[in-house]
Write a protein that holds these residues in place. Structure first.
Motif, PDB file in Angstrom:
ATOM      1  N   GLU A 181     117.958  59.509  -9.605  1.00 31.15           N
ATOM      2  CA  GLU A 181     117.245  59.404  -8.335  1.00 31.15           C
ATOM      3  C   GLU A 181     117.225  57.953  -7.902  1.00 31.15           C
ATOM      4  O   GLU A 181     116.801  57.060  -8.657  1.00 31.15           O
ATOM      5  CB  GLU A 181     115.804  59.918  -8.490  1.00 31.15           C
ATOM      6  CG  GLU A 181     115.026  59.927  -7.182  1.00 31.15           C
ATOM      7  CD  GLU A 181     113.616  60.476  -7.351  1.00 31.15           C
ATOM      8  OE1 GLU A 181     112.726  60.058  -6.590  1.00 31.15           O
ATOM      9  OE2 GLU A 181     113.416  61.317  -8.259  1.00 31.15           O
ATOM     10  N   THR A 182     117.717  57.691  -6.713  1.00 34.28           N
ATOM     11  CA  THR A 182     117.714  56.348  -6.162  1.00 34.28           C
ATOM     12  C   THR A 182     117.575  56.433  -4.649  1.00 34.28           C
ATOM     13  O   THR A 182     118.229  57.265  -3.998  1.00 34.28           O
ATOM     14  CB  THR A 182     118.993  55.567  -6.543  1.00 34.28           C
ATOM     15  OG1 THR A 182     118.928  54.261  -5.993  1.00 34.28           O
ATOM     16  CG2 THR A 182     120.258  56.258  -6.056  1.00 34.28           C
ATOM     17  N   ASN A 183     116.692  55.619  -4.086  1.00 34.79           N
ATOM     18  CA  ASN A 183     116.464  55.618  -2.633  1.00 34.79           C
ATOM     19  C   ASN A 183     116.168  57.019  -2.113  1.00 34.79           C
ATOM     20  O   ASN A 183     116.710  57.449  -1.084  1.00 34.79           O
ATOM     21  CB  ASN A 183     117.668  55.019  -1.907  1.00 34.79           C
ATOM     22  CG  ASN A 183     117.934  53.587  -2.306  1.00 34.79           C
ATOM     23  OD1 ASN A 183     116.999  52.818  -2.521  1.00 34.79           O
ATOM     24  ND2 ASN A 183     119.211  53.230  -2.434  1.00 34.79           N
ATOM     25  N   ASN A 184     115.320  57.736  -2.859  1.00 31.83           N
ATOM     26  CA  ASN A 184     114.915  59.104  -2.487  1.00 31.83           C
ATOM     27  C   ASN A 184     116.101  60.063  -2.387  1.00 31.83           C
ATOM     28  O   ASN A 184     116.062  61.036  -1.634  1.00 31.83           O
ATOM     29  CB  ASN A 184     114.141  59.096  -1.161  1.00 31.83           C
ATOM     30  CG  ASN A 184     112.847  58.316  -1.259  1.00 31.83           C
ATOM     31  OD1 ASN A 184     112.124  58.450  -2.250  1.00 31.83           O
ATOM     32  ND2 ASN A 184     112.562  57.507  -0.254  1.00 31.83           N
ATOM     33  N   GLU A 185     117.144  59.766  -3.139  1.00 32.67           N
ATOM     34  CA  GLU A 185     118.345  60.610  -3.121  1.00 32.67           C
ATOM     35  C   GLU A 185     118.718  60.996  -4.550  1.00 32.67           C
ATOM     36  O   GLU A 185     118.621  60.179  -5.470  1.00 32.67           O
ATOM     37  CB  GLU A 185     119.487  59.833  -2.464  1.00 32.67           C
ATOM     38  CG  GLU A 185     120.742  60.661  -2.226  1.00 32.67           C
ATOM     39  CD  GLU A 185     121.828  59.836  -1.558  1.00 32.67           C
ATOM     40  OE1 GLU A 185     122.846  60.440  -1.169  1.00 32.67           O
ATOM     41  OE2 GLU A 185     121.686  58.607  -1.439  1.00 32.67           O
ATOM     42  N   GLN A 186     119.136  62.254  -4.730  1.00 34.38           N
ATOM     43  CA  GLN A 186     119.601  62.727  -6.035  1.00 34.38           C
ATOM     44  C   GLN A 186     121.126  62.626  -6.086  1.00 34.38           C
ATOM     45  O   GLN A 186     121.815  63.197  -5.234  1.00 34.38           O
ATOM     46  CB  GLN A 186     119.181  64.189  -6.250  1.00 34.38           C
ATOM     47  CG  GLN A 186     117.688  64.389  -6.421  1.00 34.38           C
ATOM     48  CD  GLN A 186     117.246  64.182  -7.856  1.00 34.38           C
ATOM     49  OE1 GLN A 186     118.017  64.399  -8.792  1.00 34.38           O
ATOM     50  NE2 GLN A 186     115.999  63.775  -8.054  1.00 34.38           N
TER      51      GLN A 186
END
Length: 375
Positions: free
Chosen positions: A65-70
């Motif tokens: 998970e990074t920058n609200n992205e999976q």
């Protein structure tokens, strides 16, 4: 880590103790620190042909998970190990530390425009004497058609030609300098010995093959020495089908660099042709077609990179490298023929004996061609 990570470990590896290393590898992969992993899986990859110095190959994968992205991620972990005393020798074709030293050297980072290697994230020595190699998982497919193999041969020619026209060869001590000599020596040591029973066999073709084989082995040192007169290039020397990955953007990625060597031109192509005949990848009825189309593609790649040398030199290296695979395959054939005479209706034995006879006919033809080229 302050959160509870879920690990699905389907192996005996103590992967639970390697979370920090995993995070370091993923950081190198994506170039960011701001990510989180809640869970991941570790599976063993099955392989029928693991090198003696490979303990296992594993696949680690999951989502981050990074920058609200999976985002999905995937890493290959290769565990290498010491094997026998001979493989502790830095000059041996299967020196067990070679791939680890290669990855630590970053020699493959700027390999070529035409052939790539997986990115390496971490080389880690373990207390049990093994070394863990954390690397990129390459997505792609294996060659099956003649056109795909020709494409690989063409790229191999371009890769080799770079070391004849522009690039200097590496001088690291752990790069193998006499790969084919070391391999043939080991193969003769461990191959079956048909001498006690060869002339008791009823198959007359085998007896003719054996007579040719004895002459080949009597001249083997001279043949191996002659390769030192060829122009030299960097070679992979383990180009079986599953070590050559074709990606969707027409890249050729080679994996398993354990046999990295400095070899004569044509030698690596001979290994590719010979190994894929032996593995049953190249169809039996197309051996001669592949033999010539692979060489044509290889030379075409070399010419495109500006090599203007005599192509007979490359043909000689190609022929010798292929023919000398007989030091392993002729004894195997004789052993199987003996089994077949005791079990004459066994279809698997019949098929393998037929295949090996056709392979060795190619070896014989290429040996004779090498003799004609030598002068």
């Amino acid at each position: 880590m302050i959160f509870k990570m879920i690990i699905y470990n389907n192996t005996s590896l103590p992967i639970e103790k390697k979370v920090d290393q995993l995070y370091a590898c993923i950081h190198k992969m994506i170039g960011e620190n701001g990510f989180k992993i809640d869970a991941f899986t570790c599976d063993a990859l099955e392989s029928e042909t693991l090198n003696f110095t490979t303990k296992g190959i594993y696949h680690l994968y999951g989502f981050l998970e990074t920058n609200n992205e999976q985002l999905p991620w995937s890493i290959i972990l290769k565990v290498i190990k010491p094997d026998s005393e001979e493989k502790d020798d830095i000059k041996h074709h299967n020196y067990w530390r070679r791939e680890a030293l290669l990855f630590e050297s970053n020699l493959l980072d700027h390999l070529s425009e035409y052939i790539k290697a997986p990115n390496t994230y971490l080389v880690e020595e373990q207390n049990d004497g093994t070394i863990w190699l954390w690397m990129e998982r390459v997505n792609g497919h294996f060659a099956h058609s003649k056109e795909q193999f020709n494409f690989i041969a063409h790229r191999l020619g371009m890769f080799n030609a770079e070391y004849l026209t522009a690039k200097a060869l590496p001088d690291e001590k752990w790069v193998c300098k006499n790969w084919l000599k070391s391999w043939t020596t080991s193969s003769r040591m461990y191959a079956p010995n048909p001498e006690p029973y060869i002339f008791k066999l009823q198959d007359e073709e085998i007896k003719y093959i054996w007579e040719w084989f004895k002459r080949l082995t009597e001249e083997i040192n001279e043949k191996l020495a002659s390769l030192s007169n060829l122009p030299h290039v960097l070679a992979h020397q383990d180009l079986g089908q599953k070590n050559m990955i074709l990606t969707s953007n027409d890249q050729l990625v080679l994996i398993d660099w354990q046999f990295l060597s400095i070899s004569g031109i044509g030698e690596d192509l001979g290994k590719m042709f010979g190994a894929n005949m032996s593995l049953g990848i190249i169809p039996t009825d197309q051996y001669e077609t592949y033999r010539d189309s692979l060489f044509y593609s290889y030379i075409k790649g070399m010419r495109e990179l500006g090599w203007e040398g005599d192509e007979r030199l490359a043909r000689y290296g190609y022929c010798i490298s292929t023919a000398l695979r007989s030091v392993w395959e002729v004894p195997q054939l004789c052993s199987l023929v003996a089994q077949l005479e005791s079990d004459p209706t066994n279809p698997k034995l019949q098929e393998r004996v037929y295949q090996l006879k056709q392979i060795i006919n190619i070896h014989k033809a290429m040996d004779h061609e090498a003799e004609s080229l030598k002068d």
